[in-house]
Design a protein around this motif. Structure first.
Motif, PDB file in Angstrom:
ATOM      1  N   SER A  44       0.839  -1.182   0.000  1.00  7.61           N
ATOM      2  CA  SER A  44       0.000   0.000   0.000  1.00  7.61           C
ATOM      3  C   SER A  44       0.888   1.252   0.000  1.00  7.61           C
ATOM      4  N   THR A  45       0.314   2.376  -0.435  1.00  7.73           N
ATOM      5  CA  THR A  45       1.108   3.601  -0.543  1.00  7.73           C
ATOM      6  C   THR A  45       1.206   4.364   0.768  1.00  7.73           C
ATOM      7  N   SER A  46       0.447   3.941   1.745  1.00  7.23           N
ATOM      8  CA  SER A  46       0.507   4.640   3.038  1.00  7.23           C
ATOM      9  C   SER A  46       0.809   3.633   4.153  1.00  7.23           C
ATOM     10  N   TYR A  47       1.149   4.174   5.294  1.00  6.45           N
ATOM     11  CA  TYR A  47       1.489   3.379   6.457  1.00  6.45           C
ATOM     12  C   TYR A  47       0.251   2.650   6.942  1.00  6.45           C
ATOM     13  N   PRO A  48       0.254   1.429   7.338  1.00  2.00           N
ATOM     14  CA  PRO A  48       1.376   0.499   7.360  1.00  2.00           C
ATOM     15  C   PRO A  48       1.578  -0.100   5.967  1.00  2.00           C
ATOM     16  N   PHE A  49       2.802  -0.192   5.543  1.00  2.00           N
ATOM     17  CA  PHE A  49       3.162  -0.684   4.230  1.00  2.00           C
ATOM     18  C   PHE A  49       3.093  -2.219   4.219  1.00  2.00           C
ATOM     19  N   VAL A  50       1.889  -2.734   3.912  1.00  2.00           N
ATOM     20  CA  VAL A  50       1.649  -4.175   3.951  1.00  2.00           C
ATOM     21  C   VAL A  50       1.944  -4.756   2.564  1.00  2.00           C
ATOM     22  N   LEU A  51       2.820  -5.729   2.517  1.00  2.00           N
ATOM     23  CA  LEU A  51       3.190  -6.395   1.279  1.00  2.00           C
ATOM     24  C   LEU A  51       2.091  -7.378   0.882  1.00  2.00           C
ATOM     25  N   HIS A  52       1.642  -7.329  -0.384  1.00  2.00           N
ATOM     26  CA  HIS A  52       0.638  -8.279  -0.870  1.00  2.00           C
ATOM     27  C   HIS A  52       0.867  -8.568  -2.356  1.00  2.00           C
ATOM     28  N   SER A  53       0.246  -9.620  -2.838  1.00  2.00           N
ATOM     29  CA  SER A  53       0.378 -10.020  -4.243  1.00  2.00           C
ATOM     30  C   SER A  53      -0.700  -9.341  -5.079  1.00  2.00           C
ATOM     31  N   ILE A  54      -0.315  -8.956  -6.295  1.00  2.00           N
ATOM     32  CA  ILE A  54      -1.245  -8.326  -7.231  1.00  2.00           C
ATOM     33  C   ILE A  54      -1.225  -9.144  -8.518  1.00  2.00           C
ATOM     34  N   LEU A  55      -2.415  -9.515  -9.028  1.00  2.00           N
ATOM     35  CA  LEU A  55      -2.524 -10.276 -10.266  1.00  2.00           C
ATOM     36  C   LEU A  55      -2.564  -9.298 -11.441  1.00  2.00           C
ATOM     37  N   VAL A  56      -1.675  -9.492 -12.417  1.00  2.00           N
ATOM     38  CA  VAL A  56      -1.623  -8.660 -13.616  1.00  2.00           C
ATOM     39  C   VAL A  56      -1.954  -9.557 -14.801  1.00  2.00           C
ATOM     40  N   THR A  57      -2.934  -9.151 -15.635  1.00  2.00           N
ATOM     41  CA  THR A  57      -3.310  -9.934 -16.813  1.00  2.00           C
ATOM     42  C   THR A  57      -3.166  -9.078 -18.058  1.00  2.00           C
ATOM     43  N   GLY A  58      -2.996  -9.741 -19.181  1.00  2.00           N
ATOM     44  CA  GLY A  58      -2.860  -9.014 -20.436  1.00  2.00           C
ATOM     45  C   GLY A  58      -2.710  -9.959 -21.600  1.00  2.00           C
ATOM     46  N   ILE A  59      -2.293  -9.405 -22.735  1.00  2.00           N
ATOM     47  CA  ILE A  59      -2.105 -10.176 -23.961  1.00  2.00           C
ATOM     48  C   ILE A  59      -0.617 -10.241 -24.251  1.00  2.00           C
ATOM     49  N   ARG A  60      -0.164 -11.441 -24.596  1.00  2.00           N
ATOM     50  CA  ARG A  60       1.239 -11.581 -24.975  1.00  2.00           C
ATOM     51  C   ARG A  60       1.516 -10.716 -26.192  1.00  2.00           C
ATOM     52  N   SER A  61       2.668 -10.083 -26.220  1.00  2.00           N
ATOM     53  CA  SER A  61       2.985  -9.161 -27.309  1.00  2.00           C
ATOM     54  C   SER A  61       2.995  -9.855 -28.665  1.00  2.00           C
ATOM     55  N   LYS A  62       3.374 -11.113 -28.726  1.00  2.00           N
ATOM     56  CA  LYS A  62       3.402 -11.828 -30.003  1.00  2.00           C
ATOM     57  C   LYS A  62       1.995 -12.086 -30.544  1.00  2.00           C
ATOM     58  N   ASP A  63       0.964 -12.061 -29.691  1.00  2.07           N
ATOM     59  CA  ASP A  63      -0.416 -12.301 -30.118  1.00  2.07           C
ATOM     60  C   ASP A  63      -1.208 -11.011 -30.336  1.00  2.07           C
ATOM     61  N   LYS A  64      -0.614  -9.873 -30.025  1.00  5.59           N
ATOM     62  CA  LYS A  64      -1.333  -8.607 -30.090  1.00  5.59           C
ATOM     63  C   LYS A  64      -1.849  -8.308 -31.503  1.00  5.59           C
ATOM     64  N   GLU A  65      -1.009  -8.549 -32.521  1.00  2.00           N
ATOM     65  CA  GLU A  65      -1.413  -8.257 -33.892  1.00  2.00           C
ATOM     66  C   GLU A  65      -2.571  -9.154 -34.334  1.00  2.00           C
TER      67      GLU A  65
END
Length: 148
Positions: A44-65
Protein backbone atom coordinates in the motif's frame (compact mmCIF):
# COMPACT_ATOMS: atom_id res chain seq x y z
CA UNK A 1 -43.25 -12.79 -58.00
CA UNK A 2 -41.14 -15.93 -58.37
CA UNK A 3 -40.44 -18.53 -55.68
CA UNK A 4 -36.80 -17.39 -55.51
CA UNK A 5 -37.91 -13.83 -54.66
CA UNK A 6 -40.39 -15.12 -52.09
CA UNK A 7 -37.62 -17.19 -50.45
CA UNK A 8 -35.20 -14.29 -49.96
CA UNK A 9 -36.45 -13.50 -46.44
CA UNK A 10 -35.78 -17.11 -45.41
CA UNK A 11 -32.26 -17.05 -46.83
CA UNK A 12 -31.46 -13.66 -45.31
CA UNK A 13 -32.47 -14.98 -41.88
CA UNK A 14 -30.31 -18.07 -42.43
CA UNK A 15 -27.38 -15.88 -43.44
CA UNK A 16 -27.80 -13.74 -40.32
CA UNK A 17 -27.77 -16.89 -38.14
CA UNK A 18 -24.53 -18.01 -39.80
CA UNK A 19 -22.97 -14.58 -39.29
CA UNK A 20 -24.04 -14.59 -35.63
CA UNK A 21 -22.35 -17.98 -35.18
CA UNK A 22 -19.17 -16.66 -36.81
CA UNK A 23 -19.33 -13.61 -34.53
CA UNK A 24 -19.50 -15.84 -31.45
CA UNK A 25 -16.53 -17.88 -32.69
CA UNK A 26 -14.48 -14.70 -33.17
CA UNK A 27 -15.44 -13.42 -29.73
CA UNK A 28 -14.37 -16.75 -28.22
CA UNK A 29 -11.01 -16.61 -30.03
CA UNK A 30 -10.43 -13.03 -28.88
CA UNK A 31 -11.22 -13.93 -25.26
CA UNK A 32 -8.87 -16.91 -25.25
CA UNK A 33 -6.01 -15.84 -27.49
CA UNK A 34 -2.74 -14.80 -25.96
CA UNK A 35 -4.02 -14.26 -22.46
CA UNK A 36 -1.29 -14.28 -19.91
CA UNK A 37 -1.14 -13.41 -16.25
CA UNK A 38 1.44 -13.06 -13.54
CA UNK A 39 1.61 -11.97 -9.95
CA UNK A 40 3.78 -9.20 -8.61
CA UNK A 41 4.47 -8.05 -5.07
CA UNK A 42 3.38 -4.62 -3.98
CA UNK A 43 2.44 -2.70 -0.91
CA UNK A 44 0.00 0.00 0.00
CA UNK A 45 1.11 3.60 -0.54
CA UNK A 46 0.51 4.64 3.04
CA UNK A 47 1.49 3.38 6.46
CA UNK A 48 1.38 0.50 7.36
CA UNK A 49 3.16 -0.68 4.23
CA UNK A 50 1.65 -4.18 3.95
CA UNK A 51 3.19 -6.39 1.28
CA UNK A 52 0.64 -8.28 -0.87
CA UNK A 53 0.38 -10.02 -4.24
CA UNK A 54 -1.25 -8.33 -7.23
CA UNK A 55 -2.52 -10.28 -10.27
CA UNK A 56 -1.62 -8.66 -13.62
CA UNK A 57 -3.31 -9.93 -16.81
CA UNK A 58 -2.86 -9.01 -20.44
CA UNK A 59 -2.10 -10.18 -23.96
CA UNK A 60 1.24 -11.58 -24.98
CA UNK A 61 2.98 -9.16 -27.31
CA UNK A 62 3.40 -11.83 -30.00
CA UNK A 63 -0.42 -12.30 -30.12
CA UNK A 64 -1.33 -8.61 -30.09
CA UNK A 65 -1.41 -8.26 -33.89
CA UNK A 66 -3.61 -11.34 -34.31
CA UNK A 67 -6.03 -10.06 -31.67
CA UNK A 68 -6.25 -6.73 -33.51
CA UNK A 69 -6.99 -8.56 -36.79
CA UNK A 70 -9.67 -10.64 -35.08
CA UNK A 71 -11.24 -7.50 -33.61
CA UNK A 72 -11.28 -5.92 -37.08
CA UNK A 73 -12.94 -9.06 -38.48
CA UNK A 74 -15.45 -8.94 -35.63
CA UNK A 75 -16.32 -5.32 -36.43
CA UNK A 76 -16.83 -6.28 -40.10
CA UNK A 77 -19.10 -9.17 -39.14
CA UNK A 78 -21.16 -6.91 -36.86
CA UNK A 79 -21.61 -4.42 -39.71
CA UNK A 80 -22.67 -7.24 -42.03
CA UNK A 81 -25.21 -8.46 -39.47
CA UNK A 82 -26.66 -4.94 -39.23
CA UNK A 83 -26.81 -4.65 -43.02
CA UNK A 84 -28.50 -8.04 -43.44
CA UNK A 85 -30.96 -7.19 -40.65
CA UNK A 86 -31.91 -4.00 -42.47
CA UNK A 87 -32.30 -6.02 -45.68
CA UNK A 88 -34.61 -8.39 -43.78
CA UNK A 89 -36.88 -5.52 -42.81
CA UNK A 90 -37.00 -4.28 -46.41
CA UNK A 91 -37.61 -7.80 -47.73
CA UNK A 92 -40.32 -8.47 -45.14
CA UNK A 93 -42.15 -5.26 -46.08
CA UNK A 94 -41.83 -6.00 -49.80
CA UNK A 95 -43.12 -9.53 -49.30
CA UNK A 96 -46.07 -8.40 -47.19
CA UNK A 97 -47.00 -5.70 -49.72
CA UNK A 98 -47.02 -8.31 -52.47
CA UNK A 99 -49.00 -10.88 -50.45
CA UNK A 100 -51.59 -8.27 -49.47
CA UNK A 101 -52.31 -7.54 -53.14
CA UNK A 102 -53.50 -11.15 -53.69
CA UNK A 103 -57.28 -11.51 -53.83
CA UNK A 104 -57.46 -15.15 -52.72
CA UNK A 105 -57.44 -15.47 -48.92
CA UNK A 106 -56.23 -19.08 -48.98
CA UNK A 107 -53.24 -18.19 -51.16
CA UNK A 108 -52.43 -15.20 -48.92
CA UNK A 109 -52.42 -17.52 -45.89
CA UNK A 110 -50.29 -20.14 -47.65
CA UNK A 111 -47.72 -17.60 -48.84
CA UNK A 112 -47.57 -15.89 -45.45
CA UNK A 113 -47.15 -19.10 -43.48
CA UNK A 114 -44.61 -20.56 -45.92
CA UNK A 115 -42.50 -17.57 -46.97
CA UNK A 116 -42.89 -15.11 -44.08
CA UNK A 117 -43.15 -17.52 -41.15
CA UNK A 118 -40.90 -20.13 -42.83
CA UNK A 119 -43.14 -23.05 -41.88
CA UNK A 120 -42.77 -26.45 -43.57
CA UNK A 121 -45.65 -27.52 -45.79
CA UNK A 122 -47.19 -29.88 -43.21
CA UNK A 123 -47.39 -27.04 -40.65
CA UNK A 124 -48.83 -24.69 -43.29
CA UNK A 125 -51.59 -27.23 -43.94
CA UNK A 126 -52.31 -27.80 -40.24
CA UNK A 127 -52.44 -24.04 -39.54
CA UNK A 128 -54.92 -23.49 -42.36
CA UNK A 129 -56.95 -26.49 -41.28
CA UNK A 130 -60.00 -27.88 -43.03
CA UNK A 131 -59.40 -30.53 -45.65
CA UNK A 132 -56.06 -29.03 -46.66
CA UNK A 133 -53.14 -31.41 -46.78
CA UNK A 134 -49.43 -30.84 -47.16
CA UNK A 135 -49.66 -31.69 -50.86
CA UNK A 136 -52.76 -29.60 -51.51
CA UNK A 137 -51.30 -26.37 -50.07
CA UNK A 138 -47.97 -26.94 -51.83
CA UNK A 139 -49.69 -27.56 -55.16
CA UNK A 140 -51.96 -24.52 -54.69
CA UNK A 141 -48.86 -22.41 -54.11
CA UNK A 142 -47.05 -23.84 -57.15
CA UNK A 143 -50.12 -23.32 -59.38
CA UNK A 144 -50.51 -19.75 -58.18
CA UNK A 145 -46.85 -18.93 -58.79
CA UNK A 146 -46.90 -20.52 -62.25
CA UNK A 147 -50.04 -18.57 -63.16
CA UNK A 148 -48.64 -15.22 -61.99
Amino acid sequence: MKKKELSQLFYLNKEIAQLEQHKQELQHQIRNLGKTSDTVKGSSTSYPFVLHSILVTGIRSKDKERVLRLKADLADIEKLIDLRSQQCVVEYNRLMRYINTIDDSLIRQILTLRFVNNLPWNRVASNIGGSNTEDSVRKACVRFLQKN
